[in-house]
Motif scaffolding. Structure first.
Motif, PDB file in Angstrom:
ATOM      1  N   CYS A   1       2.373  -8.745   7.740  1.00  0.00           N
ATOM      2  CA  CYS A   1       2.529  -7.304   7.509  1.00  0.00           C
ATOM      3  C   CYS A   1       3.357  -6.747   8.647  1.00  0.00           C
ATOM      4  N   PHE A   2       4.671  -6.668   8.435  1.00  0.00           N
ATOM      5  CA  PHE A   2       5.570  -6.191   9.470  1.00  0.00           C
ATOM      6  C   PHE A   2       6.435  -5.071   8.904  1.00  0.00           C
ATOM      7  N   ASP A   3       7.315  -4.524   9.724  1.00  0.00           N
ATOM      8  CA  ASP A   3       8.083  -3.336   9.318  1.00  0.00           C
ATOM      9  C   ASP A   3       8.765  -3.499   7.969  1.00  0.00           C
ATOM     10  N   ALA A   4       9.417  -4.630   7.751  1.00  0.00           N
ATOM     11  CA  ALA A   4      10.242  -4.796   6.563  1.00  0.00           C
ATOM     12  C   ALA A   4       9.437  -4.942   5.280  1.00  0.00           C
ATOM     13  N   ASN A   5       8.215  -5.444   5.360  1.00  0.00           N
ATOM     14  CA  ASN A   5       7.440  -5.667   4.127  1.00  0.00           C
ATOM     15  C   ASN A   5       6.187  -4.801   4.029  1.00  0.00           C
ATOM     16  N   GLU A   6       5.990  -3.888   4.983  1.00  0.00           N
ATOM     17  CA  GLU A   6       4.733  -3.137   5.009  1.00  0.00           C
ATOM     18  C   GLU A   6       4.518  -2.298   3.760  1.00  0.00           C
ATOM     19  N   ALA A   7       5.585  -1.679   3.245  1.00  0.00           N
ATOM     20  CA  ALA A   7       5.422  -0.815   2.075  1.00  0.00           C
ATOM     21  C   ALA A   7       4.873  -1.598   0.882  1.00  0.00           C
ATOM     22  N   SER A   8       5.459  -2.774   0.615  1.00  0.00           N
ATOM     23  CA  SER A   8       4.977  -3.575  -0.502  1.00  0.00           C
ATOM     24  C   SER A   8       3.637  -4.227  -0.181  1.00  0.00           C
ATOM     25  N   ARG A   9       3.450  -4.614   1.065  1.00  0.00           N
ATOM     26  CA  ARG A   9       2.196  -5.244   1.463  1.00  0.00           C
ATOM     27  C   ARG A   9       1.023  -4.266   1.359  1.00  0.00           C
ATOM     28  N   ALA A  10       1.306  -2.990   1.574  1.00  0.00           N
ATOM     29  CA  ALA A  10       0.248  -1.980   1.497  1.00  0.00           C
ATOM     30  C   ALA A  10      -0.383  -1.967   0.109  1.00  0.00           C
ATOM     31  N   ASP A  11       0.431  -2.121  -0.943  1.00  0.00           N
ATOM     32  CA  ASP A  11      -0.106  -2.139  -2.308  1.00  0.00           C
ATOM     33  C   ASP A  11      -1.050  -3.326  -2.509  1.00  0.00           C
TER      34      ASP A  11
ATOM     35  N   PRO B   1       3.701  -1.592  13.180  1.00  0.00           N
ATOM     36  CA  PRO B   1       3.360  -1.509  11.752  1.00  0.00           C
ATOM     37  C   PRO B   1       1.896  -1.145  11.555  1.00  0.00           C
ATOM     38  N   GLY B   2       1.600  -0.552  10.413  1.00  0.00           N
ATOM     39  CA  GLY B   2       0.209  -0.234  10.086  1.00  0.00           C
ATOM     40  C   GLY B   2      -0.002   1.135   9.489  1.00  0.00           C
ATOM     41  N   PHE B   3       0.880   2.088   9.810  1.00  0.00           N
ATOM     42  CA  PHE B   3       0.658   3.460   9.342  1.00  0.00           C
ATOM     43  C   PHE B   3       0.597   3.537   7.822  1.00  0.00           C
ATOM     44  N   ARG B   4       1.501   2.864   7.126  1.00  0.00           N
ATOM     45  CA  ARG B   4       1.524   2.943   5.665  1.00  0.00           C
ATOM     46  C   ARG B   4       0.250   2.378   5.063  1.00  0.00           C
TER      47      ARG B   4
END
Length: 292
Positions: free
Chosen positions: A58-68, A94-97
């Protein structure tokens, strides 16, 4: 019943700063979401623990999709541990999303507190800590950075900034230009690590220190807040009660800095910058206080 998202504070350098609870959470979580899975493995090896759950990145580039994905697991009842390379997830990491998605969905969010470069640097700086503001990373482009610093020049609270080592000299130059070379600052490099270094000086001195040397490692900057526009006029008239009271205040503030470990010269400079008065005036106030 939904699960729990646990934010895990990771050591910023020395693995011995990890809490026993951090190891327990990482070992027992159903899913561990890590900024860098390789660094997570090194951390768990150092702690002597084995992760029983699934490990995902879960890093900057994949956080949005990983959040789902993580939210779906949380809704199914999983305990998800979220950890970044160092410090606290979602704080310039990372983590806010993921946290925002969990909160919006009504999922429980907990935290395992841990070391923080921000509060560690603030504590060792010797600058006022009663009121402070965290700016994070400044813009990388010089024009945008200078514009942001112009907005911050009047900030009265102590300011904490993160910076990459290769940009530090240019950032210090821009800080000196925007805030004035007399403003006190502290460069904290590699906190808690083998090559920890803490440099305290005014911005002009820090600029001189930074140029012409190779700088490596994590950098946290702590800067004194902007001084008042000017001290009350009556406080600057020698021999008046207001001047005497002001001198007592200056001496007391220097004593407070010294009590926290700041050398007297640096303490005098910090108090002078904070009140917008000459260093000599602060020095004289200290000498007068010692004579009483």
């Amino acid at each position: 019943m939904s699960g729990t998202l646990v934010l895990c504070g990771a050591p910023i350098g020395d693995v011995r700063d990890a809490s026993p609870r951090l190891g327990e959470v990482l070992a027992s979580a159903d899913i561990v979401a890590a900024e860098d899975t390789r660094r997570l493995r090194r951390l768990t090896a150092a702690l002597g623990i084995t992760i029983s759950g699934r490990v995902v990145s879960c890093f900057d580039a994949n956080e949005a999709s990983r959040a789902d994905f993580l939210l779906a697991q949380l809704r199914a009842g999983a305990t998800v541990a979220l950890i970044t390379d160092a410090g606290m997830p979602a704080v310039s990491d990372p983590g806010f999303r993921v946290v925002a998605a969990a909160v919006a969905a009504g999922v429980s969010v907990s935290v395992v507190p841990g070391p923080s470069a921000v509060t560690a640097a603030l504590a060792v700086s010797g600058l006022p800590t009663d009121r402070w503001v965290f700016e994070g990373f400044l813009p990388r482009r010089q024009g945008e950075r200078r514009s942001r610093l112009a907005e911050l020049a009047g900030e009265r609270r102590t300011l904490v900034i993160l910076e990459a080592p290769h940009r530090l000299p240019a950032t210090l130059d821009d800080l000196s230009a925007a805030f004035g070379g007399h403003r006190m600052g502290v460069v904290c490099r590699e906190l808690t690590k083998t090559w920890e270094e803490i440099v305290r000086d005014d911005l002009a001195g820090l600029c001189e220190w930074a140029h012409g040397r190779e700088i490596r490692g994590e950098i946290t900057l702590v800067l004194a807040g902007a001084p008042p526009a000017s001290p009350p006029a009556e406080a600057m008239v020698a021999g008046t009660p207001a001047a005497a009271a002001f001198a007592v205040t200056l001496a007391a503030e220097v004593a407070g800095h010294e009590a926290s470990g700041t050398p007297r010269k640096e303490a005098i400079a910090a108090v002078a910058a904070a009140h917008g008065v000459p260093r000599r005036a602060v020095y004289d106030a200290v000498v007068a206080a010692k004579a009483r």
